[in-house]
Structure formats: structure tokens, C-alpha cells
Scaffold this motif. Structure first.
Motif, PDB file in Angstrom:
ATOM      1  N   MET A 203       0.987  -1.374   0.093  1.00  0.00           N
ATOM      2  CA  MET A 203       0.350   0.515  -0.507  1.00  0.00           C
ATOM      3  C   MET A 203       0.803   1.415   0.386  1.00  0.00           C
ATOM      4  N   LEU A 232      -1.073  -3.875  -8.424  1.00  0.00           N
ATOM      5  CA  LEU A 232      -2.061  -2.400  -8.100  1.00  0.00           C
ATOM      6  C   LEU A 232      -1.220  -1.583  -9.035  1.00  0.00           C
ATOM      7  N   LEU A 254      -1.981   9.057  -4.744  1.00  0.00           N
ATOM      8  CA  LEU A 254      -2.826   9.302  -3.805  1.00  0.00           C
ATOM      9  C   LEU A 254      -2.849  10.296  -2.581  1.00  0.00           C
TER      10      LEU A 254
ATOM     11  N   PHE B  48      -5.452   2.936   6.469  1.00  0.00           N
ATOM     12  CA  PHE B  48      -5.967   1.487   5.475  1.00  0.00           C
ATOM     13  C   PHE B  48      -5.677   0.378   6.772  1.00  0.00           C
ATOM     14  N   HIS B  80      -9.873  11.892  -1.546  1.00  0.00           N
ATOM     15  CA  HIS B  80      -8.716  11.385  -1.082  1.00  0.00           C
ATOM     16  C   HIS B  80      -8.803  10.185  -0.529  1.00  0.00           C
ATOM     17  N   ARG B  82     -11.935   8.387  -1.260  1.00  0.00           N
ATOM     18  CA  ARG B  82     -12.447   7.454  -2.223  1.00  0.00           C
ATOM     19  C   ARG B  82     -11.269   6.800  -2.786  1.00  0.00           C
ATOM     20  N   ARG B  83     -10.131   7.541  -3.057  1.00  0.00           N
ATOM     21  CA  ARG B  83      -9.082   7.346  -4.140  1.00  0.00           C
ATOM     22  C   ARG B  83      -7.981   5.830  -3.454  1.00  0.00           C
ATOM     23  N   ARG B  84      -8.255   6.103  -1.738  1.00  0.00           N
ATOM     24  CA  ARG B  84      -7.105   4.902  -1.557  1.00  0.00           C
ATOM     25  C   ARG B  84      -8.162   3.898  -1.263  1.00  0.00           C
ATOM     26  N   TRP B  85     -10.038   4.165  -0.604  1.00  0.00           N
ATOM     27  CA  TRP B  85     -10.357   3.046  -0.948  1.00  0.00           C
ATOM     28  C   TRP B  85      -9.758   2.216  -2.043  1.00  0.00           C
ATOM     29  N   MET B  86     -10.224   2.444  -3.725  1.00  0.00           N
ATOM     30  CA  MET B  86     -10.268   2.410  -4.507  1.00  0.00           C
ATOM     31  C   MET B  86      -9.399   1.050  -5.063  1.00  0.00           C
ATOM     32  N   VAL B  87      -7.769   1.823  -4.018  1.00  0.00           N
ATOM     33  CA  VAL B  87      -6.742   1.374  -4.647  1.00  0.00           C
ATOM     34  C   VAL B  87      -6.402   0.256  -3.431  1.00  0.00           C
ATOM     35  N   PHE B  88      -6.669   0.307  -2.137  1.00  0.00           N
ATOM     36  CA  PHE B  88      -6.876  -0.569  -1.101  1.00  0.00           C
ATOM     37  C   PHE B  88      -7.486  -1.781  -1.481  1.00  0.00           C
ATOM     38  N   ARG B  89      -8.931  -1.827  -1.642  1.00  0.00           N
ATOM     39  CA  ARG B  89      -9.914  -2.818  -2.122  1.00  0.00           C
ATOM     40  C   ARG B  89      -9.643  -3.674  -3.057  1.00  0.00           C
ATOM     41  N   ASN B  90      -8.146  -2.898  -4.007  1.00  0.00           N
ATOM     42  CA  ASN B  90      -7.743  -4.268  -5.544  1.00  0.00           C
ATOM     43  C   ASN B  90      -6.590  -4.800  -4.595  1.00  0.00           C
ATOM     44  N   LEU B  91      -6.031  -4.127  -3.653  1.00  0.00           N
ATOM     45  CA  LEU B  91      -4.543  -4.322  -3.110  1.00  0.00           C
ATOM     46  C   LEU B  91      -5.189  -6.276  -2.308  1.00  0.00           C
ATOM     47  N   PHE B 104     -18.420   0.289   2.203  1.00  0.00           N
ATOM     48  CA  PHE B 104     -18.432   1.976   2.080  1.00  0.00           C
ATOM     49  C   PHE B 104     -19.603   2.751   1.550  1.00  0.00           C
TER      50      PHE B 104
END
Lengths: 267, 150, 279, 337
Positions: A203, A232, A254, B48, B80, B82-91, B104
Motif C-alpha cells: 500500500m 496495484l 494518492l 487502511f 482522498h 475514495r482513491r485510497r479505498w479504490m486502491v486498497f480494495r484492489n490490494l 463503503f
């Protein structure tokens, strides 16, 4: 390779740089990083397909801080990493000269960020074939299978942090795992500790990782942790059209936002 | 598992969803008591890893809720986030975490009913999914019963 | 009595808490297990690992004198994770204590000699242990000088004991604060410990000097002692290094080939000069 | 000298299993050779030079619970971790360098204070060594006073002869106890010359010169700086090493209950020696690399009378940037003082 040596000697003799970071013949491995401080040692420099270690990880080193200007023999991944470092104000433009090499014999000297950006734009690069195959295989797994896959892989980790040490983007003086107020990520290398460590690492590299694969190559246990950051990077590019390591000035994904960021999961 | 009562942890932003939840209470709307609400200044402040700490401590489901876009008290906190959750959900997806267990939502201070609906629907969904055994087993590795080498 | 499991601490109850200075506290600890307490003995200079269950362990000295039975005292400043957890406790709480570890001040060799104690800031606790130990055997030594300095008056630790030492006729106490750290009614010296030491012009003949303090103070105090003719083997100090086990196994505290936790923490300047610059 | 027939090995495994002992042996796992639990001889990898990780985790696991704690309003209770219900472990196929590594661990964990966790695990360990018929560029056991057929640290040492049978040297009474479990499998054998079944490992440096010169080169900052410039500061070399025993002690759990544990730590990591004040006696990577070499080639020989390196070459094979320990110690052994 000889004009790489010629270029290095020229830079060192005219004191344009204090050190040239490149590759020399290895002992266990075919090639390994080398630091040339004097022009006469530049003959050690080599470049062939075995030289894929990302030398940009040395730019932010403690020992380099008071060495002055440096020249780095940079493959495409090192150049992309330099742009991300530049974007995060880790070195002043012109202090690090890139000697771009692409397997052919010619060497291009890149001093400014825009020169590096153009060079990267004209040299697109893909994941290696076996990396693509593994990534597709993991993506094709079911949710349950993926959980089992990572539990089996990460349970073996003993937290030697070679992945962090080899990564050009991991330059924090004190990493989150080294802080203990609070002990956010446990020190213990049990399954939970390893799982949380790799999740946090991935992350913190989201939108910063340049897909060079140095982390997986450095791992003594061959745990395919690069798959996390590759996935990612891939999803960030499709979600936000943001290609990591292509611009020294564009805000990192981010720390930026757009009103029209589209998502389909927030109710 | 008919008598399974899931434990849900809700990470909510103080200015909108928390106020919305207050409104749910003042307008006498009933919603499932399984949820434990944790108040944050803004969704932008929700790290996260905090979600994972909830799973480690026994949560079976998570709700993350905050202000609608353009309502954020700090103007860009939710963007911010929203972007973090979009990335974190992929991870989370690639690492095999069950995304069904994380809900969410945007709930403004005026949407008391929506908050109740989100909580009730989440509790029903998690009831069907059952306890989050995988993460409980992972959390159990802290007891060091079996240490895997090499 | 060495415990079979060398990692298992004694369970200690905090019987009294004393605020020494901002963020500096002294705890008096009693052994929860009577029998362990009676068998426990240690000597001046030794340290231990104090732990709060769930937070970890922290290394600092035993601040009370071995001549005082039935309890041990420790003084610490709230800096890291464990000391912060320690600072949250109050009388009646429980902490773990592992020890005693390390070597000792050779007090028997100092019979018939003058003693000069030089301490700075939070380093008075390791000195206090050896000071009280010597004071309890006062007749064995000739004159007895204590020079103690801190950044401000408020930072002086063991304030009531400083008064006690001041009133004693057989102890010459000199306290100082860094320039700017004094208050209106401050009667002591004003200046850094090395400058005040220079002003005192200590006599080296038949005198043992014991120095503890932050590295910067140590760096400027040794040359002054040497200027007044103190021989290296008559100057004692304690070294500080990161420690985890305390008994020479975790491989962390070595300075060159010497383990600070086993061959130290007490060293003479002569020994210090042989050690490589790794502390 | 005894002889163990090729066909007898599966039976040996069965006998060991029936005596409810657990067998660890090199197996292929995730594309790497590693010591893992096996139940039958055919699972064991037959043809190999060295595993990636050493077998030290059998006596010094990467994480070991030291004690449990419970906090409640009427007080704290600390209870020792129970360690004595461990199974007997038989380590099969250990190379002579690895077996010698266990002696170094023993020296550390029984020096002055006895480490109960190590002693309990070592008491229940029997090592069946396997001499080397092959070596590679990283092996240098002959430079550190060992050789491909050394019996040091093994309870029984097997050496494969040309017919595929095994010469068995019974080294310790633990080995004798193992043999007495199945005396029918071991037949007497005339003193066959073991040497001609062993590989030749070139000597890379002279042990005593390495010890003497490294002890005197602490101040020689240039040599450490030149060697360690490319060293990344990770823990890979120390964690795969059979003789590295440095560890960290940490607590984990809630305020109500949890554990205190010990886990591997590495002198290569930058935070290993950092003080709470932020001062770090080993600020630069060259100082940490110097510690790794001097600890093994100078401090341990002097304090524990044992060389802290067994020449297995694992650290060189695992290093991401090819820090080859034999090459660097050789440079130190040859400097003129």
C-alpha cells in the motif's frame, strides 16, 4: 560497454561527478553493483543482460548524502525510479546524472528530468513473460484460493527486509515497522505479522512502484511479493490513467484526486 | 448458522455519518445493535491498516462511511479517502480478503434512514456469510502454536 | 539464585512513586514472592530489565543501594514505549524485573581513598546507588565530594536527598545548573559540570573519580580530570548501549569484542581507551 | 566404520518413525530446497549441494514464545512457556558444515547463562550428517578448518560410496542409540577410504590469518567502506546463516493478555543498535558489515573459542547484491599490517 567506461572516466576526470554507480563482474552472480570514485577504476564497469539490479536504490543512501554529485548507470527501471524520487524531492535536478543504457552499446547522458521523461516515453517496457503468467494465474484464482496462496507463501517469510532494502522507493530513515509507538506492524514473523507487513508495504508503494522486480529478486525465499505491487500498478493505471515513473512533476496518485474519480462500490 | 450474531465495526466520519447516526436515534429508527461505531475526524483520516486491526480483533464485517463528495468538512478528505479505498480494495482483492465483508457508503447528517438501512443490510449479509474464520485463524497465529519455516 | 528460565522476570509490586523531575519518576519495588526477595542480592553498578507486560522491556540501573534490604528502586525518564507505559502506572501496579546483570563498582578497592562523584542530568541514578552504598560505609573513605549538574533546577533529581547530603558535614556537595537554568533563589553553582569541575580543581592524589552523564558531558569531563593528574585506572564510568537480553546472547550491545552487558557497564577510563569508537 | 545398504534407508526411516521421532530432511518446496518434515525416505531430495536456509530453526526457531502474561485488576501473572513436550527430532541429510554450525549455536546459548529453550530443543535432536560429493563456487568449508567429510556436530555421518551404499561413522552416543534402534540395518565394514568419495573444496584463505588480520583491522575504515558500499542493510545473510544467533525480545498482545517472544534479529539492519536518544553507534552500513565479519572471525573465537563461520556459503548465495563472504574475508586475510 567501452563508451560507458569512456563516459565514466570523462565525468570523473573533469570532476563533474564524485562517484559513478554501475555494475562490475560478480562472484556468485554474474554482475553486481560497484561504486567508482576514481577514474582509473572505471575499467571495472560492465553492462550486459545480467545487470538488472535497480541502482536507483543507492541514490537515497546515507553514505551518498555527503558524497556530492553522482552518475548512475540506469536501465529503464532505474530511470523510472529516479523520476519518482525526483517527484518526491529526494534529489536536486542535476545532482544525479543518468547514464541510460539499453543493452546496445550506446550510452545516453541524461541530466534534466525532462530528458529522462522523454527517454522513458521513447522506451516502453513490459513485465517479463514469466511475471505476466504468474500475475494472470493469481488473478484467475478464486478469492479462497488466493487467500490460501498468500497464506502459504507469506507464512515462510522471516522478515529479513531484503525486499525493503532492495527497493528504490523504500528510503524512509525509520520505516513504520521500525516504529514502536504504536507498534503498528508487529515485529514477529508469524503468519499475521508477515501478512500485515506485505499489505502495508504494497500500500505504501501504490502509485510509486515502477515494476522493476528488485523486491522479489532480493527475497532469499523467492516469495513473489512483486505480484502485489504489479497488480496495484496495473489497477491504478486503469482506474486513474496514472502511469508511475513517467513524470517528475505530476502529483503522486494518492496525494491527488479528481472530482470525477469513478467507483462502483460506495453506496 | 442461525443464531450467529456478527460483530460489525463502523468507521465513520464525525461531521456527516456520525451525525446521521444521531439523527437515526432521535427519529426513533431501529437498527441492528451488532455495530460498534468508531468516530474519526474525517474518512481521510482512516488508515487502511485500521480495518485490518478490526478483523484481527474479531470483527466479522466492517462499514466505512463518511460525507458525500463536496460535503467534506475538510473539503477534500473524502476525495482522498475514495482513491485510497479504490486502491486498497484492489490490494485486498489480490491478497484474498473477502471484500463482501467491507461496506463503503456516503451518509450525510440528514440521512438517518439510510444509515439504519446500511447497518441492517450489512448485518444481514454478514449473517449469511458467517464468522470471518480465515482472519480469525490468521489472528490466532499470534499464539505461535505452529511456526512455519522455509 | 539464577532462574531456570533466564527470560522469566521477577514479579514486582510498586510500593511508592516519587516524581523527581518533569517526566522522571522513581519507583520503589518489592518482590511479590517473599522468598525470591530474600534471596535476591546485587551490587552497586548492576542493572536490570524492567518490563510492563504487553509493552516490552527496558534497560536501566538499580538506583537503590545494596545495603538497603527488602526493596529495590529504579529511576527512569519517559522516552520510549516501555518507559511511557511504566510512567502510566501507580503504586500497587505490577512490573517485571530481570536481573541483576553486568559488572560492579569495585568499592572494596576504594578503601582509604577520597571519592569524587561527578554526575549529569538523568545519570545520577546509577551514581546514587554507589553513593549511598559508600555513605553506608562512610568511615572507610576519606573525603567525599559530589558534583551534580542538570539543565535546570527543576531537572535536578533526588532533590530531597541532595538536601540530606548537603546537611551532612562529611559530604561536600556541589550542585550546578546549566547557564540560564537557575531560578532567583538558586544558591548553587551556575555553569556546565566540566567548567564547575575545573573551578573546583580536584586533587588527584589518592582519589577515585566516578563519572556518569550524557556523552557530551563525559567528553569534556575526562580531559579536565586528566589535566589535574587523575590516572586513567582511577576514573570509573558506565557505558550505555542498546540491550535486549542482558546476559551476552542477543549480540547487540558489543563495543568491539566487549559486551557492555557482561564486561560492563562499569569501565575504567583505561579500559575505555582500549575500546574501539563504537559506543 | 559401519555400512548402511542403499535399500536400508527407507527401513531406517520407518524405524525412526515407529520410535515416534520426527524426521526433518531436505525437500523441494516452493522451488527451493529446505529442511521440512518428511515421513518416508522417498520424499527426501537425493541429489543436492545445500539447502537455501540452514537447519538452525530446529533449535533456534525464527520466533519462540518465552512467556505468557495475564493482566487483571488484582494483578499480573507471568507464566513460563511450556517447552518440554517437544517431539524427538532427527535431522537427516545435514551437510558437515551445517552440523558444525550447531556447535557454534551451542557455544552461544550455553555461555555463562544457560538458555533453557535451546537446551531442551538440542537435547531432543539427533543429527544424521551426509558428506558432500559435490560443491559449488560458494563452498569454503576447507578454509575454516572443516572439510566435506567432517564429523564435527553430527551424531552419525553417512558417506555415499560408488555403489550407492553408505559408510556410516557413529560419532556420538546419540548416534549409537539411533543405531541400536535398528542394528540389523548396519553391518560392519572394513575401513574404506572415505576420502575418495568426497568432493574437493578449494581453500580460499588461511583461517588463522583471517582471524588475526580481522582482529587488527577494526580501525581500517577504508577496507570496510570499500567492501560494504553495495551492501543494502537487510537481514538475508544472517537469517539463512547456520551460526547467526542474534535475537530480539518483544511483547505482543492486548493489555489483558499476550505473550513475550524472542525472534531473529540482524546486525545488518540499521535499527539494531539505535539508542532511544537516536544515537546509533553503527550509523553506516560499513560499520554493520564490519560487525558481521568481526563477530564471527574475531570476537567469537576469542570469547567462545569457536569460529563463528562454517563456510557453507549460504550468505553469498542469498545476498541480493553478491556480498561474497569468502571473497571479502580472503581480502582481509591477505592485507599486510
Amino acid at each position: 560497454m567501452d563508451n560507458l567506461i569512456k563516459k565514466a572516466k570523462e565525468l570523473l576526470e573533469n570532476n563533474l561527478v564524485q562517484v559513478v554507480i554501475g555494475y562490475e563482474k560478480g562472484n556468485t552472480q554474474k554482475s553486481r553493483p560497484v561504486f567508482i570514485f576514481k577514474a582509473e577504476n572505471a575499467d571495472k564497469l560492465i553492462y550486459d543482460e545480467s545487470c538488472h539490479y535497480n541502482l536507483a536504490s543507492y541514490i537515497t543512501r546515507q553514505e551518498m548524502r555527503h558524497t556530492g554529485k553522482m552518475a548512475v548507470v540506469a536501465n529503464i527501471h532505474a530511470l523510472k525510479a529516479m523520476l519518482v524520487l525526483a517527484n518526491e524531492h529526494q534529489f536536486i535536478e542535476g545532482n544525479v546524472i543518468a547514464l541510460a543504457v539499453d543493452g546496445s552499446s550506446d550510452v545516453t547522458e541524461l541530466k534534466t528530468f525532462s530528458e529522462i521523461e522523454e527517454y522513458i516515453a521513447s522506451h516502453p517496457v513490459e513485465l517479463k513473460e514469466k511475471e505476466k503468467v504468474l500475475l494472470e494465474k493469481i488473478k484467475a484464482l478464486s478469492k479462497e484460493e488466493r487467500w490460501e496462496f498468500w497464506q502459504n507463501e507469506l507464512a515462510r517469510c522471516f522478515k529479513c527486509y531484503a525486499c525493503r532494502a532492495a527497493c528504490p522507493m523504500c528510503y524512509c530513515h525509520q520505516c513504520t515497522v521500525d516504529c514502536n509507538k504504536p507498534q503498528w506492524i508487529t515485529v514477529a514473523p508469524h503468519q499475521l505479522g508477515n501478512y500485515e507487513w506485505q499489505m502495508m508495504r504494497a500500500m505504501h508503494l501504490a502509485g510509486r512502484c515502477v515494476d522493476c522486480g528488485a523486491c522479489a529478486e532480493a527475497c532469499p525465499l523467492d516469495i513473489p511479493i512483486n505480484m502485489l505491487t504489479y497488480y496495484l500498478s496495473e489497477s491504478i493505471e486503469s482506474n486513474f490513467g496514472f502511469k508511475t515513473g513517467t513524470s517528475a512533476t505530476k502529483l503522486y496518485v494518492l496525494s491527488d484526486y479528481k472530482l470525477e474519480d469513478k467507483e462502483n462500490f460506495i453506496r | 448458522m442461525e443464531n450467529f450474531e456478527p460483530k460489525i465495526v463502523a468507521f465513520v466520519c464525525n461531521w456527516c455519518t456520525y451525525a446521521g447516526a444521531d439523527l437515526t436515534g432521535t427519529s426513533r429508527i431501529k437498527y441492528a445493535p451488532n455495530v460498534k461505531i468508531i468516530r474519526f475526524p474525517c474518512t481521510g483520516r482512516i488508515d487502511f491498516m485500521i480495518l485490518m486491526k478490526a478483523f484481527v480483533n474479531g470483527a466479522d464485517g466492517i462499514i466505512v462511511s463518511g460525507c458525500h463528495p463536496n460535503d467534506c468538512h475538510y473539503t477534500s478528505g473524502n476525495f482522498h479517502a475514495r482513491r485510497r479505498w479504490m486502491v486498497f480494495r484492489n490490494l485486498l482483492d489480490i491478497m484474498g480478503v473477502d471484500l463482501e465483508r467491507i461496506t463503503f457508503s456516503w451518509v450525510s447528517a440528514a440521512e438517518g434512514a439510510k444509515w439504519a438501512e446500511i447497518v441492517n443490510s450489512t448485518v444481514d449479509k454478514i449473517k449469511k456469510l458467517g464468522p470471518y474464520e480465515n482472519y480469525k485463524k490468521l489472528a490466532d497465529s499470534q499464539q505461535l502454536k505452529e511456526v512455519i519455516h522455509g | 539464585m539464577k532462574k531456570e528460565n533466564i527470560y522469566l522476570p521477577y514479579l514486582m509490586r510498586i510500593v511508592s512513586v516519587r516524581e523527581e523531575a518533569p517526566e522522571v519518576r522513581t519507583y520503589r519495588l518489592q518482590f511479590e514472592n517473599e522468598e525470591e526477595g530474600n534471596q535476591f542480592e546485587f551490587q552497586a553498578g548492576q542493572f536490570g530489565e524492567y518490563s510492563v507486560a504487553g509493552q516490552g522491556e527496558s534497560t536501566f540501573c538499580i538506583a537503590s543501594s545494596p545495603t538497603r534490604k527488602g526493596y529495590i528502586e529504579c529511576t527512569f525518564r519517559k522516552t520510549g514505549r516501555v518507559t511511557a507505559a511504566l510512567a502510566d502506572l501507580e503504586a500497587g501496579s505490577f512490573i517485571g524485573f530481570r536481573g541483576p546483570y553486568g559488572n560492579i563498582f569495585p568499592i572494596e578497592e576504594w578503601n582509604g581513598k577520597n571519592l569524587l562523584f561527578i554526575a549529569g542530568g538523568i545519570a545520577l541514578p546509577p551514581m546514587r546507588c554507589v553513593i549511598w552504598n559508600c555513605l553506608d560505609l562512610r568511615e572507610k573513605f576519606k573525603d567525599f565530594t559530589i558534583l551534580y549538574g542538570a539543565r535546570t533546577v527543576n531537572d535536578l533529581v533526588y532533590k530531597h536527598e541532595l538536601k540530606e547530603w548537603e546537611e551532612r558535614t562529611d559530604v561536600n556537595l556541589v550542585t550546578t545548573v546549566d547557564p540560564g537554568g537557575q531560578t532567583e533563589d538558586w544558591k548553587g553553582e551556575i555553569g556546565f559540570v566540566p567548567t564547575i569541575l575545573d573551578k573546583m580543581a580536584p586533587k588527584a592524589e589518592n582519589t577515585i573519580a566516578i563519572v556518569c552523564g550524557p556523552p557530551i558531558m563525559i567528553k569534556y569531563t575526562f580531559p579536565i580530570l586528566e589535566k589535574y593528574g587523575f590516572k586513567d585506572e582511577n576514573i570509573f564510568t558506565t557505558l550505555e548501549n542498546r540491550m535486549k537480553c542482558g546476559f551476552g546472547k542477543c549480540g547487540r550491545c558489543n563495543v568491539g569484542k566487549v559486551f557492555v552487558c557482561k564486561d560492563g557497564p562499569v569501565f575504567t577510563l583505561a579500559q575505555l581507551k582500549e575500546l574501539p569508537a563504537e559506543y | 566404520m559401519k555400512l548402511l545398504k542403499k535399500e536400508a534407508l527407507p527401513k531406517l526411516f520407518e524405524k525412526i518413525n515407529s520410535a515416534d521421532k520426527v524426521i526433518y530432511a531436505p525437500v523441494e518446496n516452493h522451488g527451493q530446497l529446505v529442511y521440512r518434515r518428511v515421513s518416508a525416505y522417498d520424499e527426501v531430495k537425493k541429489d543436492y549441494i545445500q539447502t537455501v536456509q540452514s537447519a538452525k530453526y530446529v533449535v533456534f526457531p525464527k520466533i519462540e514464545k518465552l512467556l505468557d502474561y495475564q493482566n487483571s485488576k488484582d494483578g499480573t501473572s507471568l507464566s513460563e512457556a511450556v517447552i518440554d513436550e517437544l517431539p524427538e527430532i532427527v535431522l537427516f541429510g545435514v551437510r558437515p558444515c551445517d552440523a558444525a554450525g550447531f556447535d557454534v549455536l551451542k557455544a552461544v546459548f550455553t555461555w555463562d547463562f544457560n538458555d533453557k529453550f535451546y537446551i531442551e530443543r538440542a537435547k531432543k535432536l539427533t543429527i544424521i550428517g551426509l558428506s558432500c560429493s559435490k560443491c559449488d563456487n560458494e563452498c569454503f568449508c576447507t578454509s575454516v578448518g572443516l572439510n566435506p567429510g567432517s564429523t564435527k556436530g553430527s551424531d552419525i555421518l553417512l558417506t555415499k560410496n560408488n555403489e550407492g551404499d553408505y559408510l556410516a561413522e557413529i560419532v556420538t552416543d546419540k548416534g549409537q542409540a539411533m543405531v541400536s534402534l535398528c542394528t540389523d540395518l548396519f553391518s560392519d565394514h572394513k575401513d574404506d577410504n572415505k576420502e575418495n568419495y568426497l568432493t574437493k573444496v578449494p581453500v580460499k584463505f588461511e583461517k588463522d590469518a583471517a582471524i588475526e588480520k580481522s582482529t587488527k583491522s577494526f580501525e581500517n575504515e577504508q577496507i570496510w567502506f570499500d567492501q560494504a558500499m553495495r551492501c543494502l542493510g537487510c537481514g538475508a545473510c544472517t537469517y539463512v546463516c547456520p551460526t547467526c544467533s542474534c535475537f530480539d525480545i518483544q511483547d505482543e498482545g492486548t493489555s489483558a493478555k499476550g505473550i513475550r517472544y524472542r525472534c531473529w534479529d540482524s546486525c545488518g539492519l540499521s535499527q539494531f543498535t539505535i539508542h532511544t536518544s537516536g544515537h546509533n553507534p553503527r550509523e553506516e552500513q560499513s560499520q554493520r558489515w564490519r560487525q558481521r565479519i568481526l563477530h564471527k572471525y574475531s570476537y567469537q573465537p576469542e570469547r567462545l573459542q569457536v569460529l563463528g563461520c562454517v563456510g557453507c556459503g549460504r550468505c553469498s548465495r542469498s545476498c541480493p547484491v553478491d556480498m561474497n563472504i569468502a571473497e571479502h574475508v580472503e581480502t582481509i586475510a591477505e592485507i599486510e599490517l
